[in-house]
Design a protein around this motif. Structure first.
Motif, PDB file in Angstrom:
ATOM      1  N   UNK A   1      16.168 -12.748 -37.856  1.00  0.00           N
ATOM      2  CA  UNK A   1      15.659 -12.398 -36.530  1.00  0.00           C
ATOM      3  C   UNK A   1      14.182 -12.056 -36.622  1.00  0.00           C
ATOM      4  N   UNK A   2      13.430 -12.557 -35.671  1.00  0.00           N
ATOM      5  CA  UNK A   2      11.978 -12.399 -35.664  1.00  0.00           C
ATOM      6  C   UNK A   2      11.559 -11.971 -34.275  1.00  0.00           C
ATOM      7  N   UNK A   3      10.523 -11.150 -34.212  1.00  0.00           N
ATOM      8  CA  UNK A   3      10.030 -10.668 -32.922  1.00  0.00           C
ATOM      9  C   UNK A   3       9.528 -11.794 -32.027  1.00  0.00           C
ATOM     10  N   UNK A   4       9.055 -12.877 -32.622  1.00  0.00           N
ATOM     11  CA  UNK A   4       8.404 -13.926 -31.841  1.00  0.00           C
ATOM     12  C   UNK A   4       8.868 -15.329 -32.207  1.00  0.00           C
ATOM     13  N   UNK A   5      10.151 -15.623 -32.009  1.00  0.00           N
ATOM     14  CA  UNK A   5      10.629 -16.953 -32.378  1.00  0.00           C
ATOM     15  C   UNK A   5      10.024 -18.015 -31.469  1.00  0.00           C
ATOM     16  N   UNK A   6       9.714 -19.149 -32.050  1.00  0.00           N
ATOM     17  CA  UNK A   6       9.059 -20.215 -31.309  1.00  0.00           C
ATOM     18  C   UNK A   6      10.055 -21.219 -30.773  1.00  0.00           C
TER      19      UNK A   6
ATOM     20  N   UNK B   1      15.833 -13.053 -29.989  1.00  0.00           N
ATOM     21  CA  UNK B   1      14.649 -12.243 -30.245  1.00  0.00           C
ATOM     22  C   UNK B   1      15.063 -10.871 -30.722  1.00  0.00           C
ATOM     23  N   UNK B   2      14.284 -10.303 -31.602  1.00  0.00           N
ATOM     24  CA  UNK B   2      14.495  -8.931 -32.026  1.00  0.00           C
ATOM     25  C   UNK B   2      13.846  -8.063 -30.969  1.00  0.00           C
TER      26      UNK B   2
ATOM     27  N   UNK C   1      16.942  -1.294 -37.501  1.00  0.00           N
ATOM     28  CA  UNK C   1      15.969  -2.305 -37.909  1.00  0.00           C
ATOM     29  C   UNK C   1      16.523  -3.039 -39.109  1.00  0.00           C
ATOM     30  N   UNK C   2      16.397  -4.338 -39.085  1.00  0.00           N
ATOM     31  CA  UNK C   2      16.914  -5.133 -40.184  1.00  0.00           C
ATOM     32  C   UNK C   2      15.854  -5.228 -41.261  1.00  0.00           C
ATOM     33  N   UNK C   3      16.143  -4.697 -42.425  1.00  0.00           N
ATOM     34  CA  UNK C   3      15.188  -4.806 -43.526  1.00  0.00           C
ATOM     35  C   UNK C   3      15.540  -6.017 -44.369  1.00  0.00           C
ATOM     36  N   UNK C   4      14.563  -6.538 -45.100  1.00  0.00           N
ATOM     37  CA  UNK C   4      14.822  -7.723 -45.914  1.00  0.00           C
ATOM     38  C   UNK C   4      14.756  -7.360 -47.377  1.00  0.00           C
TER      39      UNK C   4
END
Lengths: 404, 72
Positions: free
Chosen positions: B46-51, B58-59, B67-70
């Motif tokens: 998940x990304x704040x700004x998916x294209x 959207x996150x 919050x998802x940590x990697x």
């Protein structure tokens, strides 16, 4: 590809990289379009008819060349270097944005595109896009963050008067980044007929390059005008940086003049110490957004964080990749100015020169005010007055506690 | 790339499944997909700004409890 150490002006390389930055980080759906655009742009660059049409529109429609103005009273008030302004706020539509829109709409028509989309922060690029669409009879959709729709309402109305459809974007904080996301998503879904006019020197290659090239009319004119007027080049160039197009437009033609120093001014919002600023170079680190690799405001996982600036046009958590490269090479220095400092500078220019600047160049003016005092009286600062402030009077009134 | 090309050289067309990390129990989702016959799994972050991430959400505030940590 190593950059030629003898010039700063031959970027990007053939894959769209400015050093480590730039590139084409886009979905497969967009790759054919982005490659088409590059091919068309190269053809246009080599076509004298394209240049002639571009120049003709800049002269007779936009009103170029814009004046080079010596700010006598501001200079006196600061007591140091001579302060000059390149007055792109006098262009048709009131900002530098139109230079780029003219170039891109000519490209769009060469490519046979029948629908135009754009993102906008302060609304100046939206207005400029709506303007050129009306001029050439193309349907136009402008994506604008809902927060920006609120704080730049005069521009929203102008876009509608010009026949554009304005789509408020409510995701994220409802500002420029979110508008650009929606623009890119629309483009992915409408590749066949749609041309995306990006308003700043960011995005996938070739956008950063072509936006810079269209905006470099600013610096080319200024360089010639300076030589004409005072027989020398400036000591220091200053410009505000949101995505970075007005700064690149001013700086690029001077990049190989080693005695001309350059200062890019980012938005420090409520200060660089906290999270409430929009200074990607000073407060961020490299990542990928909107199709390019550049400095971004992000967390350690690469999630983009929300910025803040009083000025909608600077409220972007990224920066054009050419600036990222220029910072790394040291050719351009970067600093940041807070909301409060920008507001003071806004009022200073109003009172000393009778010019109401936009809040975006007010950041440049604030930086000029600091530097001028430290420089000798025979030195010359040239700043980009990239937009006028009519759109900002409601915001400024609110901040000053004035009821209109 | 050998494992990937192997996945595509079976007698049947490969089943490629996309699932977003953090959307429920990720480990359980992955196990279920494997058990259900997926040949290839695309794990979306998940990304704040998916294209153009199609189904990747959207996150946004409130959408994910933590919050998802990697960690790789």
């Amino acid at each position: 590809m190593a950059s030629n150490p003898n010039t700063y002006k031959n970027q990007p390389d053939e894959r769209g990289h400015f050093g480590d930055y730039g590139g084409r980080y886009v979905a497969e759906t967009l790759m054919p379009l982005v490659l088409d655009l590059e091919r068309e742009y190269r053809a246009a660059q080599a076509d004298p008819a394209f240049h002639a049409e571009f120049d003709d529109l800049l002269e007779h429609y936009v009103g170029r060349p814009s004046p080079l103005y010596f700010a006598e009273r501001l200079t006196e008030a600061l007591g140091g270097a001579q302060v000059w302004f390149k007055r792109d706020e006098l262009n048709h539509t009131g900002a530098h944005k139109i230079n780029n829109c003219i170039g891109q709409i000519l490209l769009a028509m060469r490519m046979g595109k029948t629908r135009i989309i754009a993102e906008t922060g302060a609304g100046q690029h939206g207005v400029a896009t709506a303007t050129v669409c009306a001029r050439f009879g193309l349907p136009c959709v402008i994506y604008m963050g809902a927060e920006d729709v609120r704080r730049q309402s005069p521009n929203v109305f102008r876009m509608k008067l010009l026949g554009a459809e304005v789509v408020p974007v409510t995701s994220g904080r409802g500002t420029l980044k979110d508008a650009m996301n929606e623009g890119l998503r629309d483009w992915v879904a409408n590749v066949h007929d749609t041309f995306y006019i990006i308003g700043t020197a960011a995005g996938p290659h070739p956008y950063p390059e072509l936006v810079r090239d269209f905006q470099s009319v600013i610096g080319k004119e200024a360089r010639a005008q300076m030589q004409d007027r005072i027989g020398r080049l400036p000591d220091l160039l200053v410009a505000a940086i949101g995505g970075g197009s007005n700064a690149l437009g001013l700086f690029h033609p001077f990049l190989d003049d080693p005695d001309v120093k350059m200062l890019g001014v980012e938005a420090a919002g409520h200060g660089l110490d906290g999270d409430e600023h929009a200074a990607s170079l000073l407060g961020g680190f490299p990542g990928v957004l909107h199709g390019n690799k550049t400095y971004l405001l992000q967390d350690e996982d690469g999630q983009i964080t929300e910025g803040h600036s009083i000025s909608a046009g600077l409220d972007y958590p990224g920066i054009g990749p050419e600036h990222a490269w220029l910072k790394d090479t040291g050719r351009v220095e970067y600093t940041a100015i807070t909301d409060e400092e920008a507001l003071e500078a806004f009022q200073l220019l109003c009172r000393t020169e009778g010019i109401i600047p936009a809040l975006e160049p007010s950041h440049a003016i604030a930086a000029v005010a600091k530097r001028a005092k430290e420089m000798p009286k025979d030195s010359v600062i040239l700043a980009n007055l990239c937009g006028r402030g009519d759109k900002d009077i409601f915001t400024v009134a609110e901040r000053l506690g004035v009821e209109m | 790339m050998t494992r990937l090309s192997n996945a595509f050289s079976k007698p049947h067309p490969a089943l490629v499944c996309l699932v977003t990390a953090g959307d429920g129990d990720t480990a359980a989702n992955l196990d279920a997909l494997v058990e259900g016959g997926a040949d290839v799994i695309e794990l979306g972050m998940p990304f704040t700004d998916p294209m153009a991430g199609s189904t990747v959400p959207c996150l946004s505030e409130g959408q994910f409890a933590e919050r998802l940590g990697v960690e790789m």
